[in-house]
Scaffold this motif. Structure first.
Motif, PDB file in Angstrom:
ATOM      1  N   ARG A 448       0.811  -1.386  -0.042  1.00 33.03           N
ATOM      2  CA  ARG A 448      -0.034   0.014  -0.087  1.00 33.03           C
ATOM      3  C   ARG A 448       0.756   1.160  -0.009  1.00 33.03           C
ATOM      4  O   ARG A 448       0.318   2.342  -0.365  1.00 33.03           O
ATOM      5  N   TYR A 449       2.104   1.139   0.483  1.00 35.86           N
ATOM      6  CA  TYR A 449       3.003   2.358   0.520  1.00 35.86           C
ATOM      7  C   TYR A 449       3.985   2.251  -0.705  1.00 35.86           C
ATOM      8  O   TYR A 449       4.392   1.387  -1.305  1.00 35.86           O
ATOM      9  N   ASN A 450       4.251   3.562  -0.721  1.00 38.16           N
ATOM     10  CA  ASN A 450       5.298   3.850  -2.176  1.00 38.16           C
ATOM     11  C   ASN A 450       6.667   3.067  -1.790  1.00 38.16           C
ATOM     12  O   ASN A 450       7.154   2.697  -2.546  1.00 38.16           O
ATOM     13  N   HIS A 451       7.025   3.350  -0.492  1.00 37.24           N
ATOM     14  CA  HIS A 451       8.428   2.819  -0.050  1.00 37.24           C
ATOM     15  C   HIS A 451       8.644   1.519   0.242  1.00 37.24           C
ATOM     16  O   HIS A 451       7.658   0.951   1.224  1.00 37.24           O
ATOM     17  N   THR A 452       9.538   0.514  -0.121  1.00 34.22           N
ATOM     18  CA  THR A 452       9.600  -0.734  -0.049  1.00 34.22           C
ATOM     19  C   THR A 452      10.983  -1.163   0.438  1.00 34.22           C
ATOM     20  O   THR A 452      11.865  -0.880  -0.198  1.00 34.22           O
ATOM     21  N   ILE A 453      10.940  -2.128   1.479  1.00 32.57           N
ATOM     22  CA  ILE A 453      12.120  -2.843   1.737  1.00 32.57           C
ATOM     23  C   ILE A 453      11.949  -4.271   1.631  1.00 32.57           C
ATOM     24  O   ILE A 453      10.810  -4.907   2.174  1.00 32.57           O
ATOM     25  N   LEU A 454      12.519  -4.842   0.545  1.00 33.27           N
ATOM     26  CA  LEU A 454      12.373  -6.136   0.005  1.00 33.27           C
ATOM     27  C   LEU A 454      13.454  -7.268   0.858  1.00 33.27           C
ATOM     28  O   LEU A 454      14.608  -7.129   0.425  1.00 33.27           O
ATOM     29  N   CYS A 455      12.794  -7.917   1.583  1.00 33.68           N
ATOM     30  CA  CYS A 455      13.821  -8.812   2.203  1.00 33.68           C
ATOM     31  C   CYS A 455      13.821 -10.206   1.381  1.00 33.68           C
ATOM     32  O   CYS A 455      13.412 -11.365   2.039  1.00 33.68           O
ATOM     33  N   VAL A 456      14.378 -10.136   0.286  1.00 35.83           N
ATOM     34  CA  VAL A 456      14.792 -11.675  -0.149  1.00 35.83           C
ATOM     35  C   VAL A 456      16.046 -11.213  -0.796  1.00 35.83           C
ATOM     36  O   VAL A 456      16.430 -10.174  -1.168  1.00 35.83           O
ATOM     37  N   ASN A 457      16.697 -12.190  -0.860  1.00 32.33           N
ATOM     38  CA  ASN A 457      18.160 -12.270  -1.314  1.00 32.33           C
ATOM     39  C   ASN A 457      18.402 -11.791  -2.742  1.00 32.33           C
ATOM     40  O   ASN A 457      17.465 -11.889  -3.633  1.00 32.33           O
ATOM     41  N   ALA A 458      19.607 -11.634  -3.007  1.00 36.00           N
ATOM     42  CA  ALA A 458      19.938 -11.099  -4.330  1.00 36.00           C
ATOM     43  C   ALA A 458      19.654 -12.123  -5.464  1.00 36.00           C
ATOM     44  O   ALA A 458      19.127 -11.251  -6.486  1.00 36.00           O
ATOM     45  N   ASP A 459      19.500 -13.173  -5.329  1.00 35.56           N
ATOM     46  CA  ASP A 459      19.222 -13.952  -6.342  1.00 35.56           C
ATOM     47  C   ASP A 459      17.675 -14.059  -6.938  1.00 35.56           C
ATOM     48  O   ASP A 459      17.374 -14.344  -7.815  1.00 35.56           O
ATOM     49  N   GLN A 460      16.862 -13.874  -5.855  1.00 37.06           N
ATOM     50  CA  GLN A 460      15.589 -13.750  -6.170  1.00 37.06           C
ATOM     51  C   GLN A 460      15.001 -12.293  -6.421  1.00 37.06           C
ATOM     52  O   GLN A 460      13.831 -12.131  -6.478  1.00 37.06           O
TER      53      GLN A 460
END
Length: 755
Positions: A448-460
């Motif tokens: 829902r928010y513009n800003h995201t912290i994506l907690c998946v590793n680099a390969d994914q």
């Protein structure tokens, strides 16, 4: 030869030279030039086939040669077959019927997902041709088979080809071979669902009858816990459940070592290289075969290798005709393109509209699979008018029961304690782990928010960005990554360019990724558990012994067992304690069903020690925390960790820790709160994919680890001191404190994207 001293024994050395005829212990040595094949055909076969294909393609020619020498019966045995009894009746069947064959199995496979499956046999053929016995009446069929295998002994499942074997399915229509149903013949991993091997006085039996010969296909004496590498991580026959089979395999492995097999097998296949010394790649072999068959006019005719033995490499390196103004590509480059579906999809017209982009890809890195689907370095920013800009979405494996899922949930808690509006967004991706964790807060299906912290590793990261539609309009995108080696793989550069910042949990990770990245890399520690009342669960509720000093090891097979090193902890424990000393080692694991071969190795290593308990099922997060809490010590003899979540949990839950003094856990482990195990640097080595085998990691000193275990057991006051200091350290990493420190970072990123 021991069972048939009156027979003649021959060995065909497929890449042999004249001096190999003097090799001892092989009977009469045959070379390829002895077989009824023209020099032109021999040269073509040697170039179009890899080692397995070439060996199987020569089988009918070798049998024909023996019959031409006057053999009444000629029997082929794979070099990984061991004979245990007389086979005279088998030879008699071949002499009478023309051929004697053994089916892969005599009964259907169980309805499960283990190897082998019916589809495997349908791909490879109904008869296993590690064994074949023929008489003179088979010459007509052998001649037809030999002709087919001059060009069609490849492994090409889409074309229903699997070396020499699929062609033998035709034999029952053309001839009347003897189909042998004796369960003692050609026993192997593919038929052990129907055959029980037991040790008896003087040898072995199968289903109550004598074992005649066993086919050790895929067996490696250096991995004796696994019967065959061909079963991958889903083996149906397990040595830990078949003591007779294990004895048989161990004895065979000892014979291989005695005969220097592990040393001799390192000698390279001579036909892997051309006369000029250059390596011949599999895709070049396929292109050459198609040229011999005239299947692609773009390739042109191949050189005559008898007249021009050095002509193949120049031909492969020769540019193919291209339209004026477009960069040409060589036959080798075209061969690579043809065998890579990802390249075909990315560059559908390598001689036309996509010639320049394909040439650019080749120039950058012609062999790197990470660049197989070239895409813009930055992803387009998606707009969504319904988004709320003033907040953060933490996208993670929110419900997955695996380490990176737990890390994502902690990042969400960290952001929540910053006081900035946030949410936890669930992502599944390709995770195989159980999705049954109940997070501490609600899980949204979309951001829902513009800003995201994506907690998946680099390969994914690339696929997660695509699946989640990131980054959002005018929004910041942060990747929270883990890596377990000192050097970060260069093929993740593209993922680096897709995010605004990379966050890591440890200084070890920060150094590793920073060396490669132009994207800012920020250390953002994970919060540790907050103090909580003691668990109400008891040891008996958790499967732990109540009357012993419990050392606990916990790992996920999908997190690379070699890195987690439970076998190191097991060896250290066995050196420190006998079965009646009052201690116990509990090895808690998950996802062993996906790595059955590795699980088998652990099971076999623990065989015979009732004080080693293997717990292999999922438990809830609260049960796992309780297991750490009620244990007497937590042990992590890892070779490397990006962070060390279980060690951190042990600190917070008041359990003494023994851990390797290396990698991410050293941000919070020291000699005051942990019994540290020194380690030396060693190469990763094979069997630890996706880690580079040449990169370094730690090899913990198991003698020291064993001594630490014994000290904790003998002097409980040592553990009390460690617990007090560990809890102090855990309090330093509270979510409240770290969240307050993170707040200005989050605000700066939000303001930066709105400028």
């Amino acid at each position: 030869m021991a069972h048939h001293p009156d027979g003649e024994f021959f060995t065909l050395v497929i890449d042999g030279r004249s001096e190999d005829r003097r090799l001892h212990g092989l009977g009469a040595v045959l070379l390829v030039e002895d077989l009824p094949l023209t020099p032109e055909v021999r040269s073509e076969m040697a170039m179009m086939y890899d080692v397995m294909e070439f060996a199987t393609a020569l089988k009918p020619a070798a049998l024909l040669h023996l019959h031409h020498l006057g053999a009444l019966t000629a029997t082929y045995l794979d070099p990984d077959i061991r004979v245990y009894a007389d086979l005279r009746d088998v030879f008699e069947s071949a002499a009478s019927a023309g051929m004697a064959l053994t089916p892969h199995m005599l009964r259907p496979y169980p309805d499960d997902d283990l190897r082998l499956q019916p589809s495997d046999v349908m791909h490879s053929g109904m008869y296993n041709l590690g064994f074949l016995s023929t008489g003179p009446a088979a010459i007509r069929f052998l001649a037809w088979w030999c002709e087919r295998l001059k060009t069609d002994a490849v492994v090409d499942l889409q074309q229903a080809l699997f070396t020499d074997q699929r062609w033998m399915d035709w034999s029952t229509s053309f001839e009347r071979p003897a189909i042998l149903h004796d369960p003692g013949l050609n026993v192997a991993y593919w038929n052990l669902h129907e055959r029980r091997v037991v040790e008896v006085e003087g040898g072995f039996e199968v289903n109550g009858g004598p074992l005649r010969f066993f086919h050790f296909s895929g067996y490696d004496p250096l991995t004796p816990w696994l019967l065959s590498k061909h079963m991958l991580d889903r083996p149906r026959p397990l040595l830990s459940e078949m003591p007779g089979l294990r004895t048989l395999a161990d004895a065979y492995g000892a014979e291989l070592v005695e005969q220097r097999h592990t040393e001799l097998r390192t000698k390279r296949y001579r036909l892997d290289r051309l006369p000029d010394g250059s390596l011949l790649n599999p895709y070049e072999r396929r292109l050459y075969r198609d040229a011999v068959l005239g299947r692609d006019a773009r390739i042109g005719a191949p050189p005559d290798l008898v007249a021009e033995p050095y002509g193949l490499r120049p031909w492969l390196d020769e540019p193919l005709p291209a339209r004026e103004g477009l960069p040409p590509i060589t036959r080798t480059e075209f061969a690579l393109w043809r065998t890579r579906p990802d390249l075909v999809a990315a560059f559908p017209e390598p001689f036309g509209a996509h010639a320049e982009s394909f040439a650019s890809w080749l120039l950058h890195d012609p062999h790197s699979p990470s660049h197989a689907r070239p895409r813009p370095l930055g992803m387009p920013r998606h707009s969504d008018a319904g988004l709320s800009r003033a907040g953060w979405s933490v996208a993670a494996y929110a419900r997955a029961e695996l380490g990176v899922g737990g890390a994502g949930r902690r990042v969400a808690k960290l952001v929540a304690h910053s006081g900035i509006p946030s949410e936890l967004v669930g992502y599944t991706g390709t995770s195989l782990s159980r999705q049954a964790h109940a997070p501490w807060r609600a899980v949204a299906d979309r951001a829902r928010y513009n800003h995201t912290i994506l907690c998946v590793n680099a390969d994914q990261t690339p696929s997660a960005i695509h699946d989640l539609g990131l980054p959002k309009a005018n929004g910041a995108l942060v990747g929270y990554w883990f890596w377990e080696l000192e050097s970060f793989p260069a093929h993740y550069r593209r993922a680096m360019d897709m995010v605004d910042e990379i966050w890591v949990s440890s200084e070890f990770n920060r150094r590793s990724i920073s060396e490669l990245s132009d994207t800012p890399v920020r250390l953002v520690p994970l919060p540790m558990r907050a103090p909580s009342p003691p668990t109400a669960l008891r040891r008996q509720d958790l499967g732990l012994p109540e009357d012993r000093f419990v050392f606990l090891v916990n790992f996920d097979y999908l997190s690379v067992m070699k890195r987690k090193n439970p076998l190191g902890a097991l060896r250290a424990y066995l050196a420190a304690f006998g079965p009646d000393d009052g201690a116990c080692l509990v090895i808690k694991s998950i996802n062993g069903e996906y790595r059955r071969g590795e699980r088998e190795r652990v099971r076999l290593a623990a065989t015979g020690r009732p004080d080693v308990v293997l717990l292999e099922d999922y438990v809830t997060a609260s049960e796992m925390a309780a297991m750490i809490e009620v244990s007497d010590a937590y042990v992590s003899l890892h070779r490397s960790e990006g962070y060390g979540l279980n060690i951190a949990d042990a600190f917070a839950l008041g359990t003494p820790v023994i851990a390797t003094a290396y990698s991410g856990n050293m941000d919070f482990c020291d000699s005051g709160n942990t019994l540290l195990v020194p380690a030396s640097k060693v190469p990763v080595g094979p069997g630890a994919e996706p880690y580079d085998a040449t990169s370094p990691w730690a090899e913990p000193d198991l003698d020291v680890a064993s001594s630490h275990m014994r000290r904790l057991f003998d002097d409980r006051s040592i553990g009390e001191d460690l617990v007090a200091r560990g809890r102090e350290r855990a309090a330093h990493f509270s979510a409240e404190r770290l969240g307050n420190e993170l707040r200005p970072v989050l605000l700066d990123l939000m303001m930066g994207t709105m400028r």
